[in-house]
Write an enzyme that holds these catalytic residues in place. Structure first.
Site, PDB file in Angstrom:
ATOM      1  N   ARG A 142       0.848  -1.207   0.000  1.00 38.66           N
ATOM      2  CA  ARG A 142       0.000   0.000   0.000  1.00 38.66           C
ATOM      3  C   ARG A 142       0.879   1.250   0.000  1.00 38.66           C
ATOM      4  NH1 ARG A 142      -2.131   1.620   4.621  1.00 38.66           N
ATOM      5  NH2 ARG A 142      -2.719  -0.466   5.294  1.00 38.66           N
TER       6      ARG A 142
ATOM      7  N   TYR B 288     -16.345  16.583 -16.412  1.00 37.39           N
ATOM      8  CA  TYR B 288     -16.647  15.157 -16.516  1.00 37.39           C
ATOM      9  C   TYR B 288     -17.745  14.833 -15.491  1.00 37.39           C
ATOM     10  CZ  TYR B 288     -16.081  10.137 -16.000  1.00 37.39           C
ATOM     11  OH  TYR B 288     -16.313   8.795 -15.930  1.00 37.39           O
TER      12      TYR B 288
ATOM     13  N   LYS C 208      -8.236   6.046 -19.767  1.00 34.89           N
ATOM     14  CA  LYS C 208      -8.529   6.543 -21.116  1.00 34.89           C
ATOM     15  C   LYS C 208      -7.277   6.406 -21.999  1.00 34.89           C
ATOM     16  CE  LYS C 208     -12.261   7.425 -18.903  1.00 34.89           C
ATOM     17  NZ  LYS C 208     -12.602   8.713 -18.322  1.00 34.89           N
TER      18      LYS C 208
ATOM     19  N   ASP D 117      -7.025  18.517 -14.955  1.00 36.43           N
ATOM     20  CA  ASP D 117      -7.367  17.181 -15.438  1.00 36.43           C
ATOM     21  C   ASP D 117      -6.869  17.106 -16.882  1.00 36.43           C
ATOM     22  OD1 ASP D 117      -8.601  14.968 -16.570  1.00 36.43           O
ATOM     23  OD2 ASP D 117     -10.445  15.191 -15.396  1.00 36.43           O
TER      24      ASP D 117
HETATM   25  C1  LIG Z   1     -13.054   9.182 -17.094  1.00 41.31           C
HETATM   26  C2  LIG Z   1     -12.690  10.523 -16.622  1.00 41.31           C
HETATM   27  C3  LIG Z   1     -12.521  10.781 -15.251  1.00 41.31           C
HETATM   28  C4  LIG Z   1     -12.752   9.700 -14.188  1.00 41.31           C
HETATM   29  O1  LIG Z   1     -11.819   8.682 -14.302  1.00 41.31           O
HETATM   30  P1  LIG Z   1     -12.098   7.135 -13.889  1.00 41.31           P
HETATM   31  O2  LIG Z   1     -10.820   6.459 -14.231  1.00 41.31           O
HETATM   32  O3  LIG Z   1     -13.264   6.669 -14.682  1.00 41.31           O
HETATM   33  O4  LIG Z   1     -12.387   7.136 -12.429  1.00 41.31           O
HETATM   34  C5  LIG Z   1     -12.133  12.045 -14.877  1.00 41.31           C
HETATM   35  N1  LIG Z   1     -11.944  13.025 -15.797  1.00 41.31           N
HETATM   36  C6  LIG Z   1     -12.104  12.823 -17.108  1.00 41.31           C
HETATM   37  C7  LIG Z   1     -11.872  13.934 -18.061  1.00 41.31           C
HETATM   38  C8  LIG Z   1     -12.480  11.566 -17.573  1.00 41.31           C
HETATM   39  O5  LIG Z   1     -12.664  11.370 -18.879  1.00 41.31           O
END
Ligand SMILES: *Cc1c(COP(=O)(O)O)cnc(C)c1O
Length: 389
Positions: A52, A104, A201, A176
């Protein structure tokens, strides 16, 4: 900031943190599943102790992530949302966050339905004008949350201008960077404090791993985040870390092709009569702004038709798979109002431009001719009116 000043992104993506293992010579980083590690004496914390806290496979991933974003430290989490939660844990009850209004959906849900319970306050602003961030600042504002290009309308924010506004008030700036990826833009170089990724992604790139990451270049922030990762336990598991590293090795190749294909699809969509509006960062022919080196693979557009017809379109493609998520090698199609953004109340959603006619494409790396034919056939399928029952 980089440890390898003269080495290029493509080389670092493949080699950083991933030198062949001494004992066996294994070229790919071994998958270390051990939860616990033999120590030299009671209280010895010089090496690995418990997974962890730190794990060799996760550490290799964190090294490559830090390098690619020009940071010093990276932390890998079980999901993008787990990593966002870790950022919010830097705040105290009563603190205020200014975020972009085209967030998002999952981030919006986390902010509104969970973090508000812990007395964190949120304001949402249109990110296209940095002054909106300035006007939303309160005495208790501690964090700017920037997502750009935004999801799903692909609005662009001038990160440097927003950073300048935030820095004057000692506000932490998190970006982000999921849509752009470090291959296209490095927010830390633009002055941001924290870069966040949904690694599920483009970083993973094959729709086969859920993960998240934070990257920083400040040692105090790094220490707080590492403590949080250990204390909360939202870290990424070894196998997912391994998969992500494998995906990252081809990030540069994929982003080039995603961007090229997306550009051609955006141009095609502009020529379709049924399409009202196309959202794509590179469309106006000008250089892609905001220090992005290329537009990326996301294209959104609105179909001028009733909801039933729009739904029929979403079910008429064969290559574009009707599915949530994005950033994989395969092309995906999403209806934000009914899918990814369904958790946002209708009035708020529509005010932000996420209407019933909006469709978001995650353009994959298939051959462009096949993708264009797929869309043409789907438009042909809705050119005849739908019978209302
Ligand atoms: C998918 C996504 C998230 C969340 O991520 P997860 O891996 O699904 O928890 C946050 N920001 C953006 C822009 C995303 O496309």
């Amino acid at each position: 900031m980089s440890k390898y000043k003269n080495r290029k992104f493509e080389t670092n993506a493949i080699h950083c943190g991933q030198i062949p293992e001494d004992k066996t010579g294994a070229v790919t980083t071994p998958l270390h599943m051990s939860t616990t590690y033999k120590v030299g004496f009671p209280g010895d914390e010089s090496g690995y102790v418990y997974s962890r806290w730190s794990n060799p496979t996760r550490k290799a991933l964190e090294e490559v992530l830090a390098e690619l974003e020009n940071g010093t430290d990276a932390f890998a989490y079980a999901s993008g949302l787990a990593s966002i939660t870790a950022v919010l844990h830097l705040l105290d009850p009563g603190d205020h966050v200014v975020a972009v209004d085209d967030l998002y959906g999952g981030t919006h849900r986390l902010f509104e339905r969970l973090m508000k319970k812990f007395k964190i306050e949120f304001s949402y602003v249109d990110c296209t004008n940095p002054v909106n961030f300035k006007n939303a600042i309160q005495d208790n504002t501690k964090l700017f949350w920037i997502e750009t290009p935004t999801n799903p309308l692909l609005k662009l924010a001038d990160i440097e201008a927003i950073v300048k506004i935030g820095k004057e008030k000692n506000i932490l700036i998190a970006v982000d960077n999921t849509f752009a990826t470090p291959y296209i833009r490095k927010p830390l170089d633009l002055g941001a404090d924290i870069v966040m990724h949904s690694a599920s992604k483009y970083l993973g790139g094959h729709c086969d791993v859920i993960g998240g990451a934070l990257i920083v270049k400040d040692s105090e922030l790094a220490e707080k985040l590492h403590f949080n990762q250990y204390a909360v336990g939202g870290m990424l598991a070894p196998f997912e870390s391994w998969l992500l590293m494998r995906g990252i090795k081809t990030l540069h190749l994929r982003m080039e092709r995603h961007s090229l294909n997306a550009m051609k699809i955006a141009e095609y969509l502009e020529s379709v009569d049924l399409v009202d509006k196309v959202y794509f960062p590179g469309l106006d022919g000008s250089k892609v702004p905001n220090n992005m080196t290329m537009p990326g693979g996301m294209v959104s557009f609105t179909i001028n038709a009733d909801l039933e017809t729009v739904k029929k379109f979403t079910m008429s493609t064969k290559l574009f798979i009707l599915a949530e998520s994005l950033g994989g090698v395969e092309s995906l199609l999403n209806h934000p109002a009914l899918m990814t953004h369904a958790s946002i109340p209708k009035e708020i959603r529509e005010k932000a431009g996420v209407t019933d006619g909006l469709i978001r494409l995650s353009v994959g790396i298939e051959h462009i001719d096949d993708l264009l034919i797929d869309l043409r056939l789907a438009f042909a399928a809705i050119s005849e009116p739908v019978k209302q029952s």
